[in-house]
Design an enzyme around this catalytic site. Structure first.
Site, PDB file in Angstrom:
ATOM      1  N   ARG A  59       0.848  -1.192   0.000  1.00 43.89           N
ATOM      2  CA  ARG A  59       0.000   0.000   0.000  1.00 43.89           C
ATOM      3  C   ARG A  59       0.881   1.239   0.000  1.00 43.89           C
ATOM      4  O   ARG A  59       1.931   1.266   0.648  1.00 43.89           O
ATOM      5  CB  ARG A  59      -0.909   0.024   1.232  1.00 43.89           C
ATOM      6  CG  ARG A  59      -2.026  -0.998   1.203  1.00 43.89           C
ATOM      7  CD  ARG A  59      -3.103  -0.663   0.154  1.00 43.89           C
ATOM      8  NE  ARG A  59      -4.200  -1.616   0.181  1.00 43.89           N
ATOM      9  CZ  ARG A  59      -4.340  -2.649  -0.655  1.00 43.89           C
ATOM     10  NH1 ARG A  59      -3.454  -2.858  -1.607  1.00 43.89           N
ATOM     11  NH2 ARG A  59      -5.380  -3.458  -0.553  1.00 43.89           N
ATOM     12  N   HIS A  94      -0.923   0.258  -9.771  1.00 40.08           N
ATOM     13  CA  HIS A  94      -1.593  -0.716  -8.887  1.00 40.08           C
ATOM     14  C   HIS A  94      -2.057  -1.945  -9.682  1.00 40.08           C
ATOM     15  O   HIS A  94      -3.243  -2.278  -9.689  1.00 40.08           O
ATOM     16  CB  HIS A  94      -2.781  -0.046  -8.172  1.00 40.08           C
ATOM     17  CG  HIS A  94      -3.181  -0.753  -6.913  1.00 40.08           C
ATOM     18  ND1 HIS A  94      -3.546  -0.100  -5.770  1.00 40.08           N
ATOM     19  CD2 HIS A  94      -3.287  -2.084  -6.604  1.00 40.08           C
ATOM     20  CE1 HIS A  94      -3.864  -0.969  -4.823  1.00 40.08           C
ATOM     21  NE2 HIS A  94      -3.707  -2.196  -5.316  1.00 40.08           N
TER      22      HIS A  94
HETATM   23  P1  NAP Z   1      -1.519 -11.638   5.051  1.00 39.79           P
HETATM   24  O1  NAP Z   1      -1.599 -13.037   4.567  1.00 39.79           O
HETATM   25  O2  NAP Z   1      -2.505 -11.158   6.039  1.00 39.79           O
HETATM   26  O3  NAP Z   1      -0.036 -11.440   5.640  1.00 39.79           O
HETATM   27  C1  NAP Z   1       0.372 -10.291   6.286  1.00 39.79           C
HETATM   28  C2  NAP Z   1       1.781 -10.474   6.839  1.00 39.79           C
HETATM   29  O4  NAP Z   1       2.211  -9.232   7.409  1.00 39.79           O
HETATM   30  C3  NAP Z   1       1.853 -11.525   7.949  1.00 39.79           C
HETATM   31  O5  NAP Z   1       3.041 -12.267   7.842  1.00 39.79           O
HETATM   32  C4  NAP Z   1       1.863 -10.663   9.215  1.00 39.79           C
HETATM   33  O6  NAP Z   1       2.536 -11.271  10.312  1.00 39.79           O
HETATM   34  C5  NAP Z   1       2.660  -9.466   8.738  1.00 39.79           C
HETATM   35  N1  NAP Z   1       2.367  -8.295   9.580  1.00 39.79           N
HETATM   36  C6  NAP Z   1       1.177  -7.659   9.779  1.00 39.79           C
HETATM   37  N2  NAP Z   1       1.314  -6.651  10.641  1.00 39.79           N
HETATM   38  C7  NAP Z   1       2.626  -6.642  11.017  1.00 39.79           C
HETATM   39  C8  NAP Z   1       3.390  -5.845  11.901  1.00 39.79           C
HETATM   40  N3  NAP Z   1       2.850  -4.838  12.606  1.00 39.79           N
HETATM   41  N4  NAP Z   1       4.703  -6.146  12.046  1.00 39.79           N
HETATM   42  C9  NAP Z   1       5.265  -7.159  11.371  1.00 39.79           C
HETATM   43  N5  NAP Z   1       4.595  -7.964  10.511  1.00 39.79           N
HETATM   44  C10 NAP Z   1       3.291  -7.695  10.338  1.00 39.79           C
HETATM   45  O7  NAP Z   1      -1.568 -10.601   3.836  1.00 39.79           O
HETATM   46  P2  NAP Z   1      -1.308 -10.912   2.284  1.00 39.79           P
HETATM   47  O8  NAP Z   1      -2.438 -11.672   1.713  1.00 39.79           O
HETATM   48  O9  NAP Z   1       0.054 -11.481   2.156  1.00 39.79           O
HETATM   49  O10 NAP Z   1      -1.386  -9.430   1.658  1.00 39.79           O
HETATM   50  C11 NAP Z   1      -0.516  -8.392   2.055  1.00 39.79           C
HETATM   51  C12 NAP Z   1      -0.961  -7.057   1.460  1.00 39.79           C
HETATM   52  O11 NAP Z   1      -0.657  -6.983   0.077  1.00 39.79           O
HETATM   53  C13 NAP Z   1      -2.467  -6.787   1.472  1.00 39.79           C
HETATM   54  O12 NAP Z   1      -2.906  -6.378   2.749  1.00 39.79           O
HETATM   55  C14 NAP Z   1      -2.601  -5.695   0.445  1.00 39.79           C
HETATM   56  O13 NAP Z   1      -2.449  -4.430   1.063  1.00 39.79           O
HETATM   57  C15 NAP Z   1      -1.426  -5.919  -0.493  1.00 39.79           C
HETATM   58  N6  NAP Z   1      -1.843  -6.269  -1.870  1.00 39.79           N
HETATM   59  C16 NAP Z   1      -1.451  -5.474  -2.907  1.00 39.79           C
HETATM   60  C17 NAP Z   1      -1.799  -5.803  -4.217  1.00 39.79           C
HETATM   61  C18 NAP Z   1      -1.358  -4.980  -5.408  1.00 39.79           C
HETATM   62  O14 NAP Z   1      -1.812  -5.209  -6.515  1.00 39.79           O
HETATM   63  N7  NAP Z   1      -0.444  -4.063  -5.284  1.00 39.79           N
HETATM   64  C19 NAP Z   1      -2.577  -6.950  -4.455  1.00 39.79           C
HETATM   65  C20 NAP Z   1      -2.970  -7.732  -3.369  1.00 39.79           C
HETATM   66  C21 NAP Z   1      -2.610  -7.383  -2.070  1.00 39.79           C
HETATM   67  P3  NAP Z   1       1.970 -12.616  11.005  1.00 39.79           P
HETATM   68  O15 NAP Z   1       2.143 -13.694   9.960  1.00 39.79           O
HETATM   69  O16 NAP Z   1       2.856 -12.830  12.159  1.00 39.79           O
HETATM   70  O17 NAP Z   1       0.535 -12.349  11.303  1.00 39.79           O
HETATM   71  C1  GLV Z   2      -5.200  -5.190  -4.075  1.00 42.81           C
HETATM   72  O1  GLV Z   2      -4.524  -4.251  -3.836  1.00 42.81           O
HETATM   73  C2  GLV Z   2      -5.707  -6.103  -3.105  1.00 42.81           C
HETATM   74  O2  GLV Z   2      -5.694  -5.815  -1.898  1.00 42.81           O
HETATM   75  O3  GLV Z   2      -6.187  -7.171  -3.530  1.00 42.81           O
END
Ligand code: NAP
Ligand code: GLV
Length: 309
Positions: free
Chosen positions: A224, A272
């Protein structure tokens, strides 16, 4: 009972078609044509307008159209007790890891420098960096960060990751919590941000974090825009401390025309697109969640509001 579709980005027709493959008689309304608000039991949303969800009295599920949920939790008035679920899409994880690898290798193999050389018709071989001695640091080791870290390790990079809880991923050294952040950054030559946006992670990539990175580090942000203090990033790049950055997400999307990112020679931007929601793979999950909440069961991939991700 009806589903309300709220997104300016995604095609309501495509989603409706795909969802009806699973639930043929699904009644779909497209915001702002809500009809009778009392008939809506499920909202499928990307960035809903303020107040739009609160006015639905019989809601059973708020389903994010993305893997992130920060665009829903920005609304302090989400109805209490209604579960919020996110997509967890392996197709999107594949796209995100491709994007991270693309820019990491682009920097690592000095393609940007060769592109400038080509403009100057200059023929000069630059030192090849040693992959095994180059450390990629992945912030967030969840669904997306875990997949990316595994793939970086498979390519041969020294790979480390930072998360709240410790992880045991083959070939990836795990750093945790606030105390682990600066040591993690101190070893990271290519930084890949895949954290969710929460109160704790907003602005986490600031002057202090950039100063902790080694000289010539490269930053890839595909999580983000609000994770990054944009002026601090520009200052670190302009000072020559950072080699540059590849950014897919921004505080304002799109950034205003006068934003320095647009013309900065060391910043690469994409709109994005690192991981786009895919109706075909997403619809099966959404349909399952609709069926689950209508049967009185909790949805899959429910998010904890207190944690914010
Ligand atoms: P997820 O499965 O919820 O994983 C989040 C990770 O971040 C976990 O390992 C979590 O730790 C860690 N985390 C959260 N808060 C933290 C903190 N305060 N300190 C240290 N580590 C922390 O999320 P995801 O599915 O991988 O997605 C991540 C993000 O990618 C989404 O929230 C979204 O914003 C972004 N995204 C972007 C796009 C794009 O097109 N650019 C597309 C999709 C998603 P724990 O494992 O210990 O809980
Ligand atoms: C895109 O940014 C998503 O959160 O899927």
């Amino acid at each position: 009972m009806a589903l309300l579709f709220m997104s300016e980005w995604d095609s309501a027709d495509e989603w409706t078609r795909m969802l009806r493959d699973h639930i043929p008689d699904l009644d779909v309304r497209v915001s702002p044509d809500v009809g009778d608000p009392a008939e809506i039991d499920v909202v499928l949303a990307w960035k809903p307008p303020a107040g739009a969800i609160t006015s639905l009295p019989n809601l059973k599920l708020i389903q994010s159209l993305g893997m992130g949920v920060d665009h829903l939790f920005v609304h302090p008035d989400l109805p209490e007790g209604v579960p919020v679920a996110r997509l967890v899409d392996p197709h999107m994880a594949m796209q995100m890891s491709e994007y991270a690898l693309l820019w990491a290798l682009h920097h690592h193999r000095r393609i940007e420098e060769y592109a400038w050389q080509q403009i100057e018709k200059k023929w000069k071989q630059l030192r090849v960096r040693d992959t095994r001695k180059t450390t990629v640091g992945v912030m967030g080791l969840g669904v997306l960060g875990g997949d990316a870290a595994r793939k970086f390790a498979a390519v041969g990079f020294r790979t480390i990751g930072w998360s709240r809880s410790a992880k045991d991923i083959d070939g990836v050294t795990s750093f945790t919590g606030a105390d682990g952040l600066l040591p993690f950054l101190g070893e990271t030559q290519i930084l890949v941000n895949l954290l969710p946006l929460t109160e704790e992670t907003e602005g986490i990539l600031d002057a202090r974090a950039f100063a902790a990175l080694p000289e010539d580090a490269f930053v890839i942000n595909l999580a983000r825009g609000a994770h990054v203090v944009e002026d601090d990033l520009l200052a670190a790049v302009d000072a020559g401390h950072l080699a540059g950055a590849a950014l897919d997400v921004f505080r304002d999307e799109p950034p205003p025309p006068e934003h320095r990112f647009w013309s900065h020679p060391k910043i690469r931007m994409t709109p994005h697109i690192a991981g786009l929601t895919h109706a075909e793979t997403g619809a099966a999950q959404v349909a399952e969640n609709i069926q689950r909440v209508r049967a009185g069961k909790p949805p899959k991939n429910e998010v904890e509001p207190a944690r914010g991700y």
